[in-house]
Design a protein around this motif. Sequence first.
Motif: not given
Length: 487
Positions: A43-54, A79-84
Amino acid sequence: MLLKRLINKLKIINEIEDGTLEQTVRGIAENSRKVQPGFVFVAISGYGNDGHDYIEHAIENGASFVIGEAKNLELPVPYIQVDDSRKALGLLAKNFYHNPSNAKLMIGITGTNGKTTTSYLLKQIFESTGKSCAIIGTIQNIVNGTVIKSANTTPNSLVAHQLLAESRDDVVIMEVSSHGLTQNRIEGLEFDYCLFTNLHHEHLDYHDSLSDYFQAKSRLFGHLKPTGTAIVSTDTIWGSQLVDLLQARGVRTYAVGESKTNGAGRLAFDVKNSMIQLNEEGTEITIPSPLAGMHNMLNTLLAYSTSRIAGLPPESIVDALHQFKGVAGRFETFKIPNGATIVIDYAHTPDALLHVLTTAKQLAAKRIVHIFGFRGNRDLSKRKEMLLVSSELSDQYILTLDDLNSVALTDMVHNLDSLNDQFGNEKGLIVSDRTLAIKLAMEHSRSGDFIIITGKGHETFQQSYHLPTKSDQETVDYVLNSQVVAR
């Protein structure tokens, strides 16, 4: 691949149960629609969409694991949490595809202008010696001799690793944009040679300043292999700064330029009669520039120097340059029946326009008609400088549309009117329909004229125009076939 091998060296914030690490991963996706059973979804926080929403959609499609930046997510799968997440995607792809860049001769090229031309010059040179070359860049990707459509100059790290894993090519030549560098699209890739062409006013709608833009470009050189080499054109002051920066870091660096004090004397050169005169360790070598213009001489010299440093013999390189046919949309010239010359070029920065229009003058153009526009929502700060260059170097300029993006047609036309009024001269004309602007220039051309069409190059139009064409080249062909140009 076992999850514990996939996430090797990944910086993980939360705790993972030991049993989870022994589970098998069947693939990676950063787009929930591409997830298949057994995949890791990143899940990547993009510039238009946030992958976490999917994430929910990814799990519905069969994701067995999720990696993201959000805290304390409670999911039905590990679930694996990372900084980036972007950096994580590159490392995951590197592990999953077994570090494919390590098995290739990797060449990365960054800079404002010249990346594409230098890439194809290098491809020509290496292939002339029997090496197969992959290209990952602006116009298209070429892997194993197959052309693949290119969505971005630099693909995301997952796509890049996939392409390299599929490639059976000996050499991979990759254009690396500043966007690609700041967005970690080459994370996990390592290069044998990293090249810097130049740096000029561009993308300041994305970067805060030229200095910030330069810092983004310089990140490429942190991806050199331990034995890798930096090859830097010192055509601009930024190149000289980069040389100092890299040498201070202990990076093996070659400076390429006209100056005799580049720190690598054998790469200093002069230009005589449109030929490059290079003194290579006391031996004078004449190198042909297969493309017109000083900027293309610099591209040629950078390609030559890289090939020599890579161990190719000078005679093979020179022979290959003699055979080079050019690059789509990069100073492509076409003589039309009435004796005028059409030039199609991708130039969309002030410096690039300066080189293209100056080259036309050097080719003895009797009159220069320049057709260009501006891209909607893109770097407004460079528009006045672009118009100033065209106003000074062309005999007439026609302002027209480029990609509108999300800008309304009426707003863009108003912007063109406002810019043109600021110059207050009779050189400027506004024809908002790009195809009709080209048609008008061709209809009124005469022998010795140069009609310079810039901004789109190889690209297709994003919007429809009056003529039924999809590119500048198609428009030129359509007008010629319609026999509206005097023959």
